[in-house]
Design an enzyme around this catalytic site. Structure first.
Site, PDB file in Angstrom:
ATOM      1  N   CYS A   1     -12.703 -31.217 -26.235  1.00 28.08           N
ATOM      2  CA  CYS A   1     -13.634 -30.284 -26.885  1.00 28.08           C
ATOM      3  C   CYS A   1     -13.048 -29.659 -28.145  1.00 28.08           C
ATOM      4  O   CYS A   1     -13.751 -29.506 -29.156  1.00 28.08           O
ATOM      5  CB  CYS A   1     -14.057 -29.204 -25.909  1.00 28.08           C
ATOM      6  SG  CYS A   1     -12.679 -28.287 -25.162  1.00 28.08           S
TER       7      CYS A   1
ATOM      8  N   HIS B   1     -15.439 -21.831 -28.079  1.00 36.96           N
ATOM      9  CA  HIS B   1     -14.071 -21.826 -28.607  1.00 36.96           C
ATOM     10  C   HIS B   1     -14.073 -21.455 -30.093  1.00 36.96           C
ATOM     11  O   HIS B   1     -15.027 -21.755 -30.826  1.00 36.96           O
ATOM     12  CB  HIS B   1     -13.440 -23.216 -28.482  1.00 36.96           C
ATOM     13  CG  HIS B   1     -13.091 -23.626 -27.081  1.00 36.96           C
ATOM     14  ND1 HIS B   1     -13.161 -22.787 -26.000  1.00 36.96           N
ATOM     15  CD2 HIS B   1     -12.645 -24.830 -26.601  1.00 36.96           C
ATOM     16  CE1 HIS B   1     -12.781 -23.439 -24.912  1.00 36.96           C
ATOM     17  NE2 HIS B   1     -12.464 -24.673 -25.247  1.00 36.96           N
TER      18      HIS B   1
END
Length: 334
Positions: free
Chosen positions: A129, A242
């Site tokens: 990711c 994130h």
């Protein structure tokens, strides 16, 4: 199309169901698979109940499947890959099992979508990711001038460690508010009111596996083995999405104005860069969105001609489920 999801009850599996619906993916028949613990659970998809089946070593379970999205961990992916692909299905795998295999493409559609057409094992790997988020932002810069070096510090949400990790962060805050000792199981240390510079296991070179994934995967995705990537990956007490601070050195200097224009016109990128008005990407506001947001674009004061910028992206969505569905759409639109 006949679609299968392996790991349907997990955080990414649930996000895959939402993304398939949002993207109007042409699902004529949906098969859901999970562990013996999940088998029998009924999931709603577009108003219809679908029962999770136990994943078995039986290739007939995947007969006629066009695409199988697999998000159940590397060991499951390795064990069941031949079962899943035996009948001709394309397996889009969200684990680390095959990412660096030479005969498995590692794909981010905005960056190297056509690599998906060269999948001799009928397996396509979804990158890590943090790597996905970074290379989507690097692509418009790399198109202006080849990138030589990247330094990145990540600020990774609890959701990157799964649904139970998100629950642990909530429970830690509750425990501390009640004056109780917080339980620590999913992280190396207490995450509430803390940051942890440790994601995955440490390697002999002092970097973690998470940091080396960014180093290695970036080179493969961008077809640029010469790019040098140094990462520090940090867990922060954020629930979802994130963030990354990125420093980039290119072969020729790129101005801030050039970079902003490139970001603004890039597929999958949204430029949010107005610091005077306190406008910049933050995970608080970007959980659940599709693009990679970029802001704080400026010159690097330590390296003349280099740039630094900030990115935020939902790692369960773009960093996992959405990227996988975009790979499938890119394939089958052809």
């Amino acid at each position: 199309m006949k679609v299968a999801i392996v790991g349907a009850s997990g955080a990414v599996g649930q996000e895959l169901l939402r993304v398939l619906s949002e993207q109007n993916f042409p699902v004529d028949e949906l098969l859901l698979f999970g562990s013996s613990r999940s088998a029998g659970r009924v999931i709603d998809f577009n108003g219809k109940p679908v029962t999770i089946r136990e994943l078995r070593h039986d290739a007939t379970d995947f007969e006629g499947v066009d695409v199988a999205f697999v998000s159940a961990g590397a060991s499951v992916s390795r064990e069941f890959a031949d079962v899943i692909t035996a009948g001709g299905a394309i397996m889009i795998d969200n684990s680390s099992a095959f990412r660096m295999d030479d005969d498995v493409p590692l794909v981010v559609p905005e960056v190297n979508g056509d690599d998906a057409f060269n999948a001799p094992r009928r397996i396509i790997a979804n990158p890590n990711c943090t790597t996905i988020q970074m290379v989507v932002a690097l692509k418009p810069i790399h198109d202006l001038s080849p990138i030589k070096r990247v330094h990145v510090s990540t600020y990774q949400a609890a959701s990157g460690a799964g649904a139970s990790a998100m629950e642990e962060l909530v429970e830690q805050h509750k425990a501390l508010a009640d004056g109780r000792e917080p339980k620590v199981e999913k992280f190396a240390h207490q995450l509430a009111y803390n940051v942890i510079p440790h994601i995955d296991v440490f390697l002999d070179n002092g970097y973690t596996k998470e940091e080396m994934k960014m180093h290695n995967e970036t080179k493969k995705i961008m077809h640029a083995p010469e790019i040098q990537v140094s990462a520090t990956c940090v867990r922060v007490p954020v629930m979802r999405a994130h963030s990354e601070a990125i420093w980039v050195e290119t072969e020729r200097p790129i101005s801030v104005a050039e970079a902003r224009e490139a970001f603004a016109g890039a597929t999958g990128v949204v430029l949010l860069d107005n610091p005077e008005a306190k406008e910049y990407p933050m995970p608080l506001h970007l959980a659940g969105v599709d693009p990679v947001y970029v802001g704080r674009v400026r010159e690097d004061l330590a390296v003349p001609g280099a740039l630094t910028f900030w990115t935020v992206s939902d790692q369960i969505k773009k960093g996992a489920a959405l990227n996988a569905v975009q790979i499938a759409k890119h394939l089958f639109n052809r």
